[in-house]
Scaffold this active site. Structure first.
Site, mmCIF file in Angstrom:
data_model
loop_
_atom_site.group_PDB
_atom_site.id
_atom_site.type_symbol
_atom_site.label_atom_id
_atom_site.label_comp_id
_atom_site.label_asym_id
_atom_site.label_seq_id
_atom_site.Cartn_x
_atom_site.Cartn_y
_atom_site.Cartn_z
ATOM 1 N N ARG A 1 0.821 -1.207 0.000
ATOM 2 C CA ARG A 1 0.000 0.000 0.000
ATOM 3 C C ARG A 1 0.856 1.258 0.000
ATOM 4 O O ARG A 1 1.911 1.303 0.614
ATOM 5 C CB ARG A 1 -0.900 0.040 1.237
ATOM 6 C CG ARG A 1 -1.831 -1.136 1.388
ATOM 7 C CD ARG A 1 -2.870 -1.243 0.308
ATOM 8 N NE ARG A 1 -3.803 -0.125 0.282
ATOM 9 C CZ ARG A 1 -4.770 0.009 -0.624
ATOM 10 N NH1 ARG A 1 -4.906 -0.877 -1.578
ATOM 11 N NH2 ARG A 1 -5.586 1.047 -0.597
ATOM 12 N N VAL A 2 0.361 2.280 -0.699
ATOM 13 C CA VAL A 2 1.056 3.572 -0.672
ATOM 14 C C VAL A 2 0.219 4.610 0.071
ATOM 15 O O VAL A 2 0.626 5.747 0.220
ATOM 16 C CB VAL A 2 1.373 4.087 -2.096
ATOM 17 C CG1 VAL A 2 2.370 3.175 -2.780
ATOM 18 C CG2 VAL A 2 0.106 4.219 -2.942
ATOM 19 N N ASP A 3 -0.976 4.194 0.534
ATOM 20 C CA ASP A 3 -1.811 5.109 1.316
ATOM 21 C C ASP A 3 -1.803 4.677 2.778
ATOM 22 O O ASP A 3 -1.002 3.845 3.179
ATOM 23 C CB ASP A 3 -3.241 5.156 0.752
ATOM 24 C CG ASP A 3 -3.875 3.761 0.688
ATOM 25 O OD1 ASP A 3 -3.333 2.830 1.300
ATOM 26 O OD2 ASP A 3 -4.922 3.616 0.033
ATOM 27 N N ASP A 4 -2.688 5.234 3.567
ATOM 28 C CA ASP A 4 -2.699 4.945 5.003
ATOM 29 C C ASP A 4 -3.557 3.725 5.322
ATOM 30 O O ASP A 4 -4.443 3.768 6.171
ATOM 31 C CB ASP A 4 -3.204 6.166 5.782
ATOM 32 C CG ASP A 4 -2.230 7.331 5.671
ATOM 33 O OD1 ASP A 4 -1.024 7.059 5.549
ATOM 34 O OD2 ASP A 4 -2.669 8.484 5.702
ATOM 35 N N VAL A 5 -3.306 2.645 4.612
ATOM 36 C CA VAL A 5 -3.989 1.394 4.880
ATOM 37 C C VAL A 5 -2.928 0.318 5.080
ATOM 38 O O VAL A 5 -1.948 0.264 4.355
ATOM 39 C CB VAL A 5 -4.934 1.004 3.713
ATOM 40 C CG1 VAL A 5 -5.500 -0.391 3.911
ATOM 41 C CG2 VAL A 5 -6.077 2.012 3.603
#
Length: 703
Positions: A571-575
């Site tokens: 993941r590159v997001d806040d997940v």
């Protein structure tokens, strides 16, 4: 822009990445210049770049060569309407065909609302296609479901005709209590046969099921009840996972109290008595609301008229974690999802009529929807459903089940592979496993060492591994090997499925060609794509289509190597992806901050030997509260109670303060480096409001 055949792409540009694969030889005998392995003749080891399917496997495969794949892939990209309508027409039952447009789409927020439609105007029913169509084709007496209890020695099975009877009885009961087309039904069940039965019964009458994983807390369940306002909640009294009894009905009771406080009251809670876990008389009960499944459902007729629905009518809602605290209700519709899950299942597992298929996923997740219930049954497959824990009573249980039912296709998560790998080969090798012919991996990237163990030890160096990449939102496989078609590289998801156009873009959204790394996006729609987030189309557009206009943004990073193979990097997001379950950092942070002694929290993902990623929480306490082991346990328990045990932090790191910019933004990049002990890679910290905080955090790293 709407088009019946989306061709706004430079096909030649895109196909270059997969054409590099077509030049790979189809058998090791033809290649002196490649380090190659023929399945069944040698082990997959560090030195071997490619692992080839055996000639024997390829000869019998649905897609026997790179050239056959490329021929079908090219057609699916150049003429998606023709490709998918051909499959939809020939392999499924439609009460009425769709109109002139097979597909209508807009993926560019700059051109108006995001819209994806496939087969609109086509009238069908997915339950009819899973059951009645297969029975009419002569599969009435074929085993549809083998059910294996948590306790060894207890099992059951249903043929396709028996399954249809059970589904119709439940569908008739639901109609009798007022459930109509378009109504939501919340399902909080473990892996009993009643779970796929419930999903199919809802689909038969056009109701929208929302299965909630029976490991979520009462608060998480209440959130989902309040959001979708179901007509009924379906659960069971309890389940055993390994030696532990989990009182599901108690969790539902607490959730219904909570949802009532928010103005959503539920009139009926249909409860299945799971006798092996808990007897009726020991179950807490609310007269007038609670109804025993066994007291009512078997009294209803075993036939039930089908509610014919439009291809774009909703099929199910599945809530998934987002990077903000509120779960997102991913909405899938009927026709495109049906065609896509069936087709991906058929080709990615090289499905044959004689196969016995076992996917270890729970139906509370998308894998259990697409590849336990719908995908396999649309193909008339025999499916194993297992209630219990994969290491109970010991770590050989999976292979005991494989031998018992002669499982040929085994689909599981890298977390389980790593866990069993750690327990030792002897638990695997004491069983035959001779029936296995295809293995599969789902939920997160599988690291090469686990891939090799899965291939060499579990599969006896002869079973190709379908290492699938996809998401709740995509409905089905997006990048996946096709066993028999081409050589594999341990840890790579390989090439796109038919109709899927993955692109790697840089920060500016510019497509990058050739060997590269960047953000994984998808160009153009595919039939299995989700259509919206329930009640929040704006969030749907903002999360998935606004970051890179004109593309679906996956939230994942990806590398493409010189041979065109895709490697997912996480993941590159806040997940955070824990054991294949997506958990939003904001969800965990808000649970921690609800603790009276927690002032602030920041959560990041770190590498975890078994789970892929672990949850690492930096916690700032209320002024004057001392650090203690009891408080650490209490914080973890708060998360368990609010979200579920699977979201519990692996590490609580005491933080007198958090690294923030002068505008107050938490610098998670720095926290990730501290959490993974990459202290020489902290980078420039001069922009922090208080650079000294970093040294304090490092000093407290192991306290």
């Amino acid at each position: 822009m709407a088009s019946s055949s989306p061709k706004n792409l430079t096909t030649t540009n895109h196909l270059r990445h997969v054409e590099s694969m077509a030049s790979l030889p189809s058998g090791a005998g033809k290649i002196s210049h490649l380090n190659a392995v023929i399945l069944g003749e040698a082990l997959a080891s560090e030195e071997n770049d490619f692992v080839f399917p055996s000639d024997d496997f390829s000869r019998q495969a649905l897609i026997p060569s790179p050239h056959k794949y490329l021929e079908m892939y090219k057609r699916s990209i150049e003429d998606p309407a023709g490709f998918w309508s051909g499959i939809a027409s020939s392999e499924f039952y439609w009460k009425q065909k769709w109109g002139d447009q097979v597909c209508s789409e807009n993926l560019d927020v700059r051109k108006g609302d995001i819209k994806i439609e496939w087969f609109k105007g086509g009238i069908t029913n997915i339950c009819y296609n899973c059951l009645d169509r297969n029975i009419d084709a002569g599969l009435a007496d074929k085993i549809a479901l083998y059910w294996e209890s948590n306790e060894p020695g207890f099992d059951a099975h249903l043929t396709y005709s028996q399954l249809l009877h059970r589904v119709c009885q439940l569908a008739n009961y639901l109609k009798s209590i007022g459930v109509r087309k378009g109504d939501a039904v919340i399902v909080y069940l473990p892996m009993l046969m009643e779970l796929p039965i419930t999903m199919l019964a809802c689909a038969r009458i056009g109701a929208v099921h929302s299965v909630v994983f029976a490991g979520f807390s009462s608060e998480s369940l209440a959130q989902r009840i309040v959001d979708c306002k179901p007509k009924v909640v379906i659960t069971c009294n309890a389940v055993k996972r390994g030696p532990k009894t989990i009182h599901l009905k108690d969790i539902v009771d607490a959730a219904l109290v909570e949802s009532a406080k928010n103005g959503i009251s539920i009139d009926v809670c249909l409860t299945y008595e799971n006798q092996s876990a808990l007897k009726k008389e020991s179950t807490k009960w609310q007269e007038g609301r609670d109804v025993w499944w066994e007291d009512v459902v078997p009294k209803y007729p075993t036939t039930c008229d089908v509610e014919w629905v439009d291809a774009e009518d909703p099929l199910f809602l599945l809530y998934t974690s987002g990077s903000t605290g509120k779960p997102k209700g991913v909405l899938h519709t009927t026709g495109g999802y049906m065609v896509y899950t069936a087709t991906t299942f058929k080709y990615a597992f090289d499905y044959k009529e004689s196969d016995v298929y076992w996917c270890t996923a729970d139906c509370g997740w998308i894998t259990g929807h697409s590849y336990v219930t719908y995908g396999p049954m649309l193909n008339g497959a025999t499916v194993v459903v297992y209630e219990g824990a994969p290491n109970y009573p010991d770590s050989g249980r999976c292979w005991d089940i494989v031998d018992k039912y002669k499982v040929t296709i085994f689909y599981t998560a890298p977390t389980l592979v790593r866990s069993l790998m750690r327990d030792g080969d002897e638990y695997v090798t004491r069983y035959s496993r001779k029936s296995l012919r295809v293995l599969g991996s789902v939920g997160e990237p599988i690291n090469p060492s686990a891939w090799r163990w899965f291939f060499n030890v579990v599969g006896g160096s002869r079973c190709p591994i379908s290492d699938t990449w996809w998401q709740t939102e995509t409905g089905g496989f997006m990048i996946t090997p096709l066993p028999g078609a081409w050589p594999q590289k341990p840890g790579s998801a390989t090439f796109p499925f038919f109709g899927v156009q993955p692109v790697i873009v840089d920060e500016k959204g510019t497509e990058i060609d050739g060997e590269c790394s960047g953000y994984l996006c998808v160009k153009g729609s595919w039939p299995g794509a989700f259509r919206t987030l329930y009640g929040d189309h704006e969030r749907y557009e903002t999360t998935y289509f606004r970051p890179f206009p004109g593309y679906y943004f996956t939230g994942d990073g990806c590398s493409r190597d010189k041979d065109g193979y895709h490697w997912l990097t996480g993941r590159v997001d806040d997940v955070i992806n824990v054991s294949g379950h997506r958990i939003g950092t904001a969800e965990v942070e808000s649970a921690l901050v609800s603790h009276p002694q927690c002032a602030e929290a920041a959560v990041v993902g770190v590498e975890h030997e078994l789970k892929g990623q672990g949850i690492y929480a930096f916690v700032t306490l209320v002024e004057g509260v001392p650090y203690s082991e009891e408080l650490r346990k209490s914080l973890i328990l708060t998360v368990r109670n609010q979200i579920g045990a699977f979201a519990a932090p692996d590490k609580i790191h005491w933080a007198p303060g958090l690294p923030k910019t002068r505008s107050g933004k938490i610098m998670r990049r720095i926290l990730r480096k501290i959490a993974s002990r990459q202290l020489d890679e902290l980078g420039d910290i001069s922009t922090l409001a208080e650079p000294g905080v970093v040294d304090q955090l490092i000093a407290l790293a192991d306290s």
